[in-house]
Design an enzyme around this catalytic site. Structure first.
Site, mmCIF file in Angstrom:
data_model
loop_
_atom_site.group_PDB
_atom_site.id
_atom_site.type_symbol
_atom_site.label_atom_id
_atom_site.label_comp_id
_atom_site.label_asym_id
_atom_site.label_seq_id
_atom_site.Cartn_x
_atom_site.Cartn_y
_atom_site.Cartn_z
ATOM 1 N N GLU A 134 94.932 26.158 -13.666
ATOM 2 C CA GLU A 134 95.285 25.407 -14.887
ATOM 3 C C GLU A 134 94.465 24.126 -15.006
ATOM 4 O OE1 GLU A 134 98.255 22.537 -15.120
ATOM 5 O OE2 GLU A 134 99.332 23.219 -13.328
ATOM 6 N N LYS B 287 109.380 20.541 -8.437
ATOM 7 C CA LYS B 287 109.489 19.145 -8.013
ATOM 8 C C LYS B 287 110.924 18.670 -8.089
ATOM 9 C CE LYS B 287 106.454 17.907 -10.863
ATOM 10 N NZ LYS B 287 105.753 19.161 -11.033
HETATM 11 N N1 PSU Z 1 103.606 19.460 -12.011
HETATM 12 C C1 PSU Z 1 102.662 18.759 -11.326
HETATM 13 N N2 PSU Z 1 101.503 18.458 -11.923
HETATM 14 C C2 PSU Z 1 101.238 18.861 -13.188
HETATM 15 C C3 PSU Z 1 102.240 19.613 -13.889
HETATM 16 C C4 PSU Z 1 103.382 19.893 -13.270
HETATM 17 O O1 PSU Z 1 102.882 18.387 -10.196
HETATM 18 O O2 PSU Z 1 100.168 18.555 -13.686
HETATM 19 C C5 PSU Z 1 101.945 20.102 -15.261
HETATM 20 C C6 PSU Z 1 101.719 21.628 -15.267
HETATM 21 O O3 PSU Z 1 100.635 21.914 -16.115
HETATM 22 C C7 PSU Z 1 103.016 22.165 -15.867
HETATM 23 C C8 PSU Z 1 103.379 21.062 -16.821
HETATM 24 O O4 PSU Z 1 102.849 23.396 -16.508
HETATM 25 O O5 PSU Z 1 103.060 19.861 -16.116
HETATM 26 C C9 PSU Z 1 104.829 21.090 -17.225
HETATM 27 O O6 PSU Z 1 105.025 20.160 -18.235
HETATM 28 P P1 PSU Z 1 106.447 20.083 -18.980
HETATM 29 O O7 PSU Z 1 107.406 19.643 -17.895
HETATM 30 O O8 PSU Z 1 106.247 19.063 -20.053
HETATM 31 O O9 PSU Z 1 106.740 21.460 -19.484
#
Ligand code: PSU
Ligand code: MN
Length: 309
Positions: A25, A161
């Protein structure tokens, strides 16, 4: 109108030959890590996939084109973009960004869409989005969870996380029919820590067993992906007793500053980085590399169905 998609020639060839390819990603580059660690990590992760004998395919939208495989200029552009220059893309805004000729980095959800379009079955990341704490009032549940239910790509991550509500995240995944398999242990890992305190629904210790489960799901014609939760290496882990109070503080700061929607995860990650004096970033880099290596092993096992039995 034809779909504006560019797949790097070496990726196209690998896919045609049935050689292992691992999608990566790009939101982690633009919104997940600071410069220059973001670009360094993007390159080391690609190298780690290659070293395991698979082809890396980092995905993003550059000037309206869905790119499967980025060159150095693309990677640098995402890594050095100022705030607001690169859109954080998920299922909901992917088409709008592409139609307008925009540039965006792909989250887990959007990367799965790109990988599946290209024919890539395996994808490595750091952590997935999940159910945010307080979701019972905010309704903030990451689109990543619903993408896992509808797009058949296996996602290798380090669990969820602890800034999220992990029990609720596992509940949604189960409801949506997403297999969740912990690698090498029975506990579901919590990103910076190896053990979330919860048992994973399933576990496996051999990448070949994981590949068999993915292949069986395909035989059953189930549309879902699969979540592989790979614990951070022991030497890189941050103990829950150390990280949890810091997470509490970062979340409180986000609430106080009224951070909402897609801005929550990047804000909290940055705040945790500051409060740990960079230790969280070091751990993040280690776990992404660890996931890339496992993804390459799974992709390799998956590519050789005749050797899987
Ligand atoms: N967790 C991390 N680093 C990140 C992300 C998540 O430790 O960069 C990013 C990933 O791309 C994940 C996104 O798909 O955050 C999720 O965002 P949201 O919680 O807004 O859906
Ligand atoms: Mn969200």
């Amino acid at each position: 109108m034809s779909l504006p998609i560019d797949i790097l020639p070496k990726i196209k060839t690998a896919l045609k030959n049935g050689d292992p390819v691992v999608a990566l990603e790009s939101t982690i580059i633009s919104h997940g890590m600071p410069h220059p660690q973001n670009i360094e990590t993007a390159c080391t992760v690609e190298d780690a996939v290659s070293a395991e004998g698979a082809i890396p395919a980092t995905i993003a939208v550059i000037d309206g084109r869905l790119k499967v495989g980025l060159d150095e200029a693309d990677l640098n552009r995402l890594a050095t973009a100022g705030p607001g220059e690169v859109t954080k893309l998920t299922r909901a805004n992917l088409a709008h960004c592409m139609a307008g000729g925009g540039t965006g980095s792909t989250t887990v959800a959007a990367t799965m869409i790109g990988a599946h379009l290209a024919g890539i079955d395996v994808f490595a990341t750091g952590g997935i989005g999940g159910v945010h704490r307080g979701a019972e009032t905010s309704f903030d549940v990451s689109a990543d969870l619903y993408e896992l239910a509808r797009t058949p790509v296996a996602v290798i991550c380090a669990g969820a996380k602890a800034i999220l509500d992990i029990p609720k995240t596992l509940e949604v995944l189960e409801t949506q029919g997403v297999p969740v398999i912990a690698y090498g242990q029975t506990a579901f890992p919590a990103f910076w820590s190896r053990n979330s305190g919860l048992t994973a629904p399933m576990s496996a210790s051999d990448p070949k067993d994981i590949a068999r489960a993915i292949a069986m799901q395909r035989e059953l014609k189930m549309p879902a992906g699969c979540l592989i939760a790979n614990p951070i290496p022991e030497e890189d882990e941050i103990a829950p007793s150390v990280i949890n109070p810091i997470i509490e503080q970062a979340l409180a700061d986000a609430t106080r500053q009224k951070i909402t929607h897609g801005a929550v995860t990047p804000f909290v990650l940055q705040r945790v980085l500051e409060l740990t004096n960079g230790a969280s970033l070091k751990a993040n880099i280690a776990l992404v590399l660890n996931n890339a290596r496992l993804a390459a092993k799974i992709a390799t096992a998956l590519g050789k169905p005749h050797e899987m039995h």
